[in-house]
Design a protein around this motif. Structure first.
Motif, PDB file in Angstrom:
ATOM      1  N   ALA A   1      -0.118  -1.517  -0.545  1.00  0.00           N
ATOM      2  CA  ALA A   1      -0.436   0.296  -0.140  1.00  0.00           C
ATOM      3  C   ALA A   1       0.762   1.219  -0.262  1.00  0.00           C
ATOM      4  O   ALA A   1       1.700   1.178   0.213  1.00  0.00           O
ATOM      5  CB  ALA A   1      -0.663  -0.203   1.224  1.00  0.00           C
ATOM      6  N   GLY A   2       0.179   2.560  -0.776  1.00  0.00           N
ATOM      7  CA  GLY A   2       1.091   3.410  -0.857  1.00  0.00           C
ATOM      8  C   GLY A   2       2.616   3.535  -2.090  1.00  0.00           C
ATOM      9  O   GLY A   2       3.083   4.557  -2.050  1.00  0.00           O
ATOM     10  N   SER A   3       2.860   2.134  -2.358  1.00  0.00           N
ATOM     11  CA  SER A   3       3.770   2.206  -3.716  1.00  0.00           C
ATOM     12  C   SER A   3       3.148   2.898  -4.707  1.00  0.00           C
ATOM     13  O   SER A   3       4.477   3.179  -6.029  1.00  0.00           O
ATOM     14  CB  SER A   3       5.136   0.779  -3.845  1.00  0.00           C
ATOM     15  OG  SER A   3       3.571   0.003  -4.284  1.00  0.00           O
TER      16      SER A   3
ATOM     17  N   SER B   1      -1.669   2.136   9.674  1.00  0.00           N
ATOM     18  CA  SER B   1      -1.045   1.316  10.391  1.00  0.00           C
ATOM     19  C   SER B   1      -1.303  -0.113  10.376  1.00  0.00           C
ATOM     20  O   SER B   1      -0.609  -0.524  10.263  1.00  0.00           O
ATOM     21  CB  SER B   1      -2.395   1.167  11.748  1.00  0.00           C
ATOM     22  OG  SER B   1      -3.563   0.705  11.466  1.00  0.00           O
ATOM     23  N   LEU B   2      -1.919  -0.260   8.460  1.00  0.00           N
ATOM     24  CA  LEU B   2      -1.289  -1.520   8.243  1.00  0.00           C
ATOM     25  C   LEU B   2      -0.252  -2.400   7.480  1.00  0.00           C
ATOM     26  O   LEU B   2      -0.206  -2.868   6.914  1.00  0.00           O
ATOM     27  CB  LEU B   2      -2.868  -2.137   7.633  1.00  0.00           C
ATOM     28  CG  LEU B   2      -3.862  -2.378   8.114  1.00  0.00           C
ATOM     29  CD1 LEU B   2      -5.550  -2.950   7.375  1.00  0.00           C
ATOM     30  CD2 LEU B   2      -3.533  -3.994   9.251  1.00  0.00           C
TER      31      LEU B   2
ATOM     32  N   ALA C   1      -0.930   7.356   4.618  1.00  0.00           N
ATOM     33  CA  ALA C   1      -1.655   8.114   5.859  1.00  0.00           C
ATOM     34  C   ALA C   1      -2.401   9.861   5.534  1.00  0.00           C
ATOM     35  O   ALA C   1      -3.185  10.089   5.794  1.00  0.00           O
ATOM     36  CB  ALA C   1      -0.917   8.808   6.881  1.00  0.00           C
ATOM     37  N   GLY C   2      -1.594  10.243   3.990  1.00  0.00           N
ATOM     38  CA  GLY C   2      -2.352  10.998   3.356  1.00  0.00           C
ATOM     39  C   GLY C   2      -3.384  11.049   2.213  1.00  0.00           C
ATOM     40  O   GLY C   2      -4.342  12.039   1.798  1.00  0.00           O
ATOM     41  N   ARG C   3      -3.702  10.085   2.120  1.00  0.00           N
ATOM     42  CA  ARG C   3      -4.741   9.434   1.517  1.00  0.00           C
ATOM     43  C   ARG C   3      -5.926  10.137   1.969  1.00  0.00           C
ATOM     44  O   ARG C   3      -6.238   9.996   2.626  1.00  0.00           O
ATOM     45  CB  ARG C   3      -4.926   8.553   1.033  1.00  0.00           C
ATOM     46  CG  ARG C   3      -3.271   7.656   0.507  1.00  0.00           C
ATOM     47  CD  ARG C   3      -4.210   6.250  -0.132  1.00  0.00           C
ATOM     48  NE  ARG C   3      -4.250   5.033   0.298  1.00  0.00           N
ATOM     49  CZ  ARG C   3      -3.881   4.057  -0.426  1.00  0.00           C
ATOM     50  NH1 ARG C   3      -3.438   3.738  -1.072  1.00  0.00           N
ATOM     51  NH2 ARG C   3      -3.367   2.475   1.007  1.00  0.00           N
TER      52      ARG C   3
ATOM     53  N   ASP D   1      10.416   1.821   0.331  1.00  0.00           N
ATOM     54  CA  ASP D   1      10.558   1.610   1.992  1.00  0.00           C
ATOM     55  C   ASP D   1       9.184   2.018   3.227  1.00  0.00           C
ATOM     56  O   ASP D   1       8.056   3.513   2.585  1.00  0.00           O
ATOM     57  CB  ASP D   1      11.427   3.483   2.180  1.00  0.00           C
ATOM     58  CG  ASP D   1      11.024   4.450   2.395  1.00  0.00           C
ATOM     59  OD1 ASP D   1      10.450   4.743   3.550  1.00  0.00           O
ATOM     60  OD2 ASP D   1      11.086   5.134   1.379  1.00  0.00           O
ATOM     61  N   PRO D   2       9.457   1.566   3.917  1.00  0.00           N
ATOM     62  CA  PRO D   2       8.181   1.579   5.032  1.00  0.00           C
ATOM     63  C   PRO D   2       8.047   3.329   5.536  1.00  0.00           C
ATOM     64  O   PRO D   2       6.747   3.273   5.802  1.00  0.00           O
ATOM     65  CB  PRO D   2       8.160   0.573   6.163  1.00  0.00           C
ATOM     66  CG  PRO D   2       9.649  -0.319   5.408  1.00  0.00           C
ATOM     67  CD  PRO D   2      10.356   0.270   4.348  1.00  0.00           C
ATOM     68  N   THR D   3       8.676   3.202   5.527  1.00  0.00           N
ATOM     69  CA  THR D   3       8.366   5.616   5.721  1.00  0.00           C
ATOM     70  C   THR D   3       7.256   6.146   4.957  1.00  0.00           C
ATOM     71  O   THR D   3       6.603   6.542   5.112  1.00  0.00           O
ATOM     72  CB  THR D   3       9.851   5.387   6.573  1.00  0.00           C
ATOM     73  OG1 THR D   3      10.365   5.062   7.708  1.00  0.00           O
ATOM     74  CG2 THR D   3       9.351   7.364   7.277  1.00  0.00           C
ATOM     75  N   THR D   4       7.654   5.814   3.965  1.00  0.00           N
ATOM     76  CA  THR D   4       7.297   6.776   2.839  1.00  0.00           C
ATOM     77  C   THR D   4       5.927   5.471   2.339  1.00  0.00           C
ATOM     78  O   THR D   4       5.048   6.656   2.292  1.00  0.00           O
ATOM     79  CB  THR D   4       8.674   6.543   1.356  1.00  0.00           C
ATOM     80  OG1 THR D   4       9.778   7.183   1.308  1.00  0.00           O
ATOM     81  CG2 THR D   4       7.576   7.586   0.001  1.00  0.00           C
ATOM     82  N   ALA D   5       5.918   4.832   2.900  1.00  0.00           N
ATOM     83  CA  ALA D   5       4.408   4.177   2.435  1.00  0.00           C
ATOM     84  C   ALA D   5       3.632   4.291   3.795  1.00  0.00           C
ATOM     85  O   ALA D   5       2.248   4.145   3.023  1.00  0.00           O
ATOM     86  CB  ALA D   5       4.770   2.250   2.198  1.00  0.00           C
ATOM     87  N   ARG D   6       3.988   4.309   4.482  1.00  0.00           N
ATOM     88  CA  ARG D   6       3.052   4.910   5.710  1.00  0.00           C
ATOM     89  C   ARG D   6       2.749   6.327   5.764  1.00  0.00           C
ATOM     90  O   ARG D   6       2.099   6.640   5.170  1.00  0.00           O
ATOM     91  CB  ARG D   6       4.341   5.001   6.835  1.00  0.00           C
ATOM     92  CG  ARG D   6       2.991   3.341   7.636  1.00  0.00           C
ATOM     93  CD  ARG D   6       4.301   3.574   8.970  1.00  0.00           C
ATOM     94  NE  ARG D   6       5.274   4.141   9.095  1.00  0.00           N
ATOM     95  CZ  ARG D   6       6.264   3.211   9.703  1.00  0.00           C
ATOM     96  NH1 ARG D   6       5.841   2.059   8.304  1.00  0.00           N
ATOM     97  NH2 ARG D   6       7.715   3.592   9.325  1.00  0.00           N
TER      98      ARG D   6
END
Length: 178
Positions: free
Chosen positions: A17-19, A133-134, A123-125, A114-119
């Motif tokens: 998610a977020g990629s 959190s997932l 979070a911004g969506r 990377d996990p930080t960028t994905a989070r």
């Protein structure tokens, strides 16, 4: 559609998610004049509710969803359409499940992040059922595509045009696909 003299394979843009699967998938579909299949909208209501409540999906939760996506891809391909789908396809078993529905090669474009960028991206969506959190659970499940899987790994932080261009080159090269 064909790229050069080779038929365009069905393509799955995959990653956590977020990629950027949906954004890159839509842009790649446009470049290929292909049908775009958004995997997120094919989740059954139970999966959406589970994720929205902060619970990660299990392998069993994903089975029917993966079959639905695989059938959508196969249906489009059987009708002669080029097709690009956005689907996390986190594990090899998930990618193999998608392949079971296909009568033509299935290519994967894996967007590494990377996990930080994905989070931060998740979070911004706005108006999306999956909470940031997932993201960690997605990385825990992730099995990067191995050699021989017909996959191209790309840095998800690159501009969309570069990601699409590299994907088109990969498809044009006709790498061994499964």
């Amino acid at each position: 559609m064909q790229i050069g003299k080779k038929p365009t394979p069905a393509v799955v843009v995959m990653g956590v998610a977020g990629s950027g699967k949906s954004v890159v998938g839509r842009a790649l579909a446009k470049a290929l004049d292909a049908r775009f299949v958004e995997g997120d909208i094919l989740h059954p209501p139970e999966n959406v509710a589970r994720m929205a409540s902060g619970l990660p999906l299990t392998d069993a939760d994903r089975e029917g969803w993966l079959d639905t996506i695989g059938k959508e891809i196969a249906h489009a391909a059987a009708g002669g359409e080029a097709v690009v789908a956005a689907c996390s396809a986190l594990k090899r078993a998930y990618r193999d499940r998608l392949r079971r529905h296909q009568v033509m090669p299935l290519a994967f474009i894996y967007l590494r992040i990377d996990p930080t960028t994905a989070r931060l991206r998740v979070a911004g969506r706005k108006d999306h059922f999956m909470p940031a959190s997932l993201v960690e659970s997605q990385f825990a499940d992730l099995e990067r595509p191995a050699d021989g899987e017909g996959a191209l790994a790309l840095d998800a932080s690159l501009p969309i045009a570069e990601l699409v261009g590299a994907s088109l080159q990969f498809l044009l090269a006709g790498e061994p696909l499964r």
